[in-house]
Design a protein around this motif. Structure first.
Motif, PDB file in Angstrom:
ATOM      1  N   SER A   1       0.831  -1.211   0.000  1.00 57.29           N
ATOM      2  CA  SER A   1       0.000   0.000   0.000  1.00 57.29           C
ATOM      3  C   SER A   1       0.856   1.248   0.000  1.00 57.29           C
ATOM      4  CB  SER A   1      -0.966  -0.006   1.185  1.00 57.29           C
ATOM      5  OG  SER A   1      -0.267   0.069   2.404  1.00 57.29           O
ATOM      6  N   GLU A   2       2.005   1.214   0.677  1.00 54.09           N
ATOM      7  CA  GLU A   2       2.909   2.363   0.657  1.00 54.09           C
ATOM      8  C   GLU A   2       3.497   2.560  -0.737  1.00 54.09           C
ATOM      9  OE1 GLU A   2       5.676   1.426   3.751  1.00 54.09           O
ATOM     10  OE2 GLU A   2       4.219   1.815   5.348  1.00 54.09           O
ATOM     11  N   THR A   3       3.832   1.468  -1.412  1.00 57.55           N
ATOM     12  CA  THR A   3       4.364   1.548  -2.769  1.00 57.55           C
ATOM     13  C   THR A   3       3.323   2.113  -3.728  1.00 57.55           C
ATOM     14  OG1 THR A   3       5.822  -0.325  -2.369  1.00 57.55           O
ATOM     15  CG2 THR A   3       5.354   0.199  -4.661  1.00 57.55           C
ATOM     16  N   VAL A   4       2.089   1.666  -3.596  1.00 58.15           N
ATOM     17  CA  VAL A   4       1.013   2.174  -4.445  1.00 58.15           C
ATOM     18  C   VAL A   4       0.851   3.678  -4.238  1.00 58.15           C
ATOM     19  CG1 VAL A   4      -1.477   2.120  -4.841  1.00 58.15           C
ATOM     20  CG2 VAL A   4      -0.205  -0.013  -4.650  1.00 58.15           C
ATOM     21  N   GLN A   5       0.887   4.128  -2.997  1.00 60.00           N
ATOM     22  CA  GLN A   5       0.747   5.558  -2.713  1.00 60.00           C
ATOM     23  C   GLN A   5       1.911   6.340  -3.303  1.00 60.00           C
ATOM     24  OE1 GLN A   5      -1.956   7.155  -1.378  1.00 60.00           O
ATOM     25  NE2 GLN A   5      -0.863   8.916  -2.164  1.00 60.00           N
ATOM     26  N   THR A   6       3.122   5.821  -3.179  1.00 61.39           N
ATOM     27  CA  THR A   6       4.291   6.478  -3.757  1.00 61.39           C
ATOM     28  C   THR A   6       4.150   6.607  -5.267  1.00 61.39           C
ATOM     29  OG1 THR A   6       5.710   5.652  -1.986  1.00 61.39           O
ATOM     30  CG2 THR A   6       6.807   6.324  -4.018  1.00 61.39           C
ATOM     31  N   ASN A   7       3.706   5.535  -5.925  1.00 64.55           N
ATOM     32  CA  ASN A   7       3.515   5.573  -7.380  1.00 64.55           C
ATOM     33  C   ASN A   7       2.415   6.540  -7.776  1.00 64.55           C
ATOM     34  OD1 ASN A   7       5.568   3.737  -7.784  1.00 64.55           O
ATOM     35  ND2 ASN A   7       4.213   1.976  -7.874  1.00 64.55           N
ATOM     36  N   CYS A   8       1.336   6.584  -7.009  1.00 62.96           N
ATOM     37  CA  CYS A   8       0.256   7.539  -7.297  1.00 62.96           C
ATOM     38  C   CYS A   8       0.761   8.975  -7.173  1.00 62.96           C
ATOM     39  CB  CYS A   8      -0.927   7.305  -6.355  1.00 62.96           C
ATOM     40  SG  CYS A   8      -1.868   5.826  -6.727  1.00 62.96           S
ATOM     41  N   ASP A   9       1.552   9.239  -6.141  1.00 62.77           N
ATOM     42  CA  ASP A   9       2.120  10.580  -5.959  1.00 62.77           C
ATOM     43  C   ASP A   9       3.043  10.936  -7.126  1.00 62.77           C
ATOM     44  OD1 ASP A   9       0.746  10.727  -3.563  1.00 62.77           O
ATOM     45  OD2 ASP A   9       2.521  10.344  -2.317  1.00 62.77           O
ATOM     46  N   ALA A  10       3.852   9.963  -7.578  1.00 65.62           N
ATOM     47  CA  ALA A  10       4.763  10.213  -8.693  1.00 65.62           C
ATOM     48  C   ALA A  10       3.988  10.512  -9.974  1.00 65.62           C
ATOM     49  CB  ALA A  10       5.688   9.016  -8.899  1.00 65.62           C
ATOM     50  N   LEU A  11       2.926   9.758 -10.228  1.00 68.30           N
ATOM     51  CA  LEU A  11       2.108  10.011 -11.421  1.00 68.30           C
ATOM     52  C   LEU A  11       1.435  11.371 -11.357  1.00 68.30           C
ATOM     53  CD1 LEU A  11       0.514   6.511 -12.028  1.00 68.30           C
ATOM     54  CD2 LEU A  11       2.238   7.661 -13.416  1.00 68.30           C
ATOM     55  N   HIS A  12       0.959  11.744 -10.186  1.00 66.12           N
ATOM     56  CA  HIS A  12       0.349  13.070 -10.026  1.00 66.12           C
ATOM     57  C   HIS A  12       1.383  14.156 -10.326  1.00 66.12           C
ATOM     58  CE1 HIS A  12      -2.295  16.178  -8.526  1.00 66.12           C
ATOM     59  NE2 HIS A  12      -1.301  16.613  -7.782  1.00 66.12           N
ATOM     60  N   ASN A  13       2.608  13.969  -9.857  1.00 68.88           N
ATOM     61  CA  ASN A  13       3.673  14.931 -10.114  1.00 68.88           C
ATOM     62  C   ASN A  13       3.973  15.031 -11.605  1.00 68.88           C
ATOM     63  OD1 ASN A  13       5.748  16.772  -9.375  1.00 68.88           O
ATOM     64  ND2 ASN A  13       7.240  15.136  -9.606  1.00 68.88           N
ATOM     65  N   ILE A  14       4.007  13.889 -12.286  1.00 68.44           N
ATOM     66  CA  ILE A  14       4.237  13.886 -13.740  1.00 68.44           C
ATOM     67  C   ILE A  14       3.120  14.653 -14.442  1.00 68.44           C
ATOM     68  CG2 ILE A  14       4.281  12.426 -15.800  1.00 68.44           C
ATOM     69  CD1 ILE A  14       5.643  10.288 -14.010  1.00 68.44           C
ATOM     70  N   GLU A  15       1.882  14.386 -14.066  1.00 68.90           N
ATOM     71  CA  GLU A  15       0.747  15.078 -14.692  1.00 68.90           C
ATOM     72  C   GLU A  15       0.824  16.580 -14.476  1.00 68.90           C
ATOM     73  OE1 GLU A  15      -2.513  13.105 -12.837  1.00 68.90           O
ATOM     74  OE2 GLU A  15      -2.519  11.454 -14.271  1.00 68.90           O
ATOM     75  N   CYS A  16       1.196  17.001 -13.274  1.00 67.86           N
ATOM     76  CA  CYS A  16       1.277  18.436 -12.975  1.00 67.86           C
ATOM     77  C   CYS A  16       2.401  19.120 -13.740  1.00 67.86           C
ATOM     78  CB  CYS A  16       1.471  18.646 -11.473  1.00 67.86           C
ATOM     79  SG  CYS A  16       0.015  18.225 -10.497  1.00 67.86           S
ATOM     80  N   ASN A  17       3.472  18.387 -14.021  1.00 66.92           N
ATOM     81  CA  ASN A  17       4.649  18.965 -14.671  1.00 66.92           C
ATOM     82  C   ASN A  17       4.808  18.529 -16.129  1.00 66.92           C
ATOM     83  OD1 ASN A  17       5.599  20.318 -12.318  1.00 66.92           O
ATOM     84  ND2 ASN A  17       6.254  18.338 -11.526  1.00 66.92           N
ATOM     85  N   LEU A  18       3.752  18.022 -16.722  1.00 65.86           N
ATOM     86  CA  LEU A  18       3.855  17.452 -18.065  1.00 65.86           C
ATOM     87  C   LEU A  18       4.410  18.422 -19.108  1.00 65.86           C
ATOM     88  CD1 LEU A  18       3.498  14.867 -19.615  1.00 65.86           C
ATOM     89  CD2 LEU A  18       1.140  15.523 -20.054  1.00 65.86           C
ATOM     90  N   PRO A  19       3.935  19.658 -19.197  1.00 66.33           N
ATOM     91  CA  PRO A  19       4.499  20.553 -20.223  1.00 66.33           C
ATOM     92  C   PRO A  19       6.000  20.780 -20.042  1.00 66.33           C
ATOM     93  CG  PRO A  19       2.429  21.433 -19.417  1.00 66.33           C
ATOM     94  CD  PRO A  19       2.790  20.286 -18.511  1.00 66.33           C
TER      95      PRO A  19
END
Length: 100
Positions: A26-44
């Motif tokens: 569950s901690e790994t899943v949360q870390t991956n979700c946070d990383a994907l959110h960061n990618i989405e926010c910084n995509l441009p």
């Protein structure tokens, strides 16, 4: 087990072991979700950085199993990167954990 009865000691032990076993998941899943959110926010910005790296032909070269060569462009997460290569049709990009 009847759900209105108290669990047996064995059932409590199994439950505790299951919780312990899946805690890291569950901690790994949360870390991956946070990383994907960061990618989405910084995509441009990430896309611009990857494109700049491709134009400069920077990054170390890796070779895939089929002999295709890619260059590392940008890290997305600790285990995922954007890579690029030049083709007759222009620049080609890939997202992979192989490019690190």
């Amino acid at each position: 087990m009847n759900y209105y009865e108290r669990p047996t000691p064995l059932q409590e032990q199994v439950n505790a072991e299951a919780i312990q076993h899946f805690r890291g998941t569950s901690e790994t899943v949360q870390t991956n979700c946070d990383a994907l959110h960061n990618i989405e926010c910084n995509l441009p910005a990430t896309a611009n950085e990857a494109f700049r790296a491709a134009l400069q032909s920077s990054g170390h070269i890796i070779q895939t199993d089929d002999g295709t060569q890619w260059q590392h462009a940008v890290d997305l997460t600790k285990i995922t990167s954007v890579c690029h290569r030049r083709t007759e049709a222009g620049l080609e990009f890939a997202v992979s954990n192989v490019c690190r």
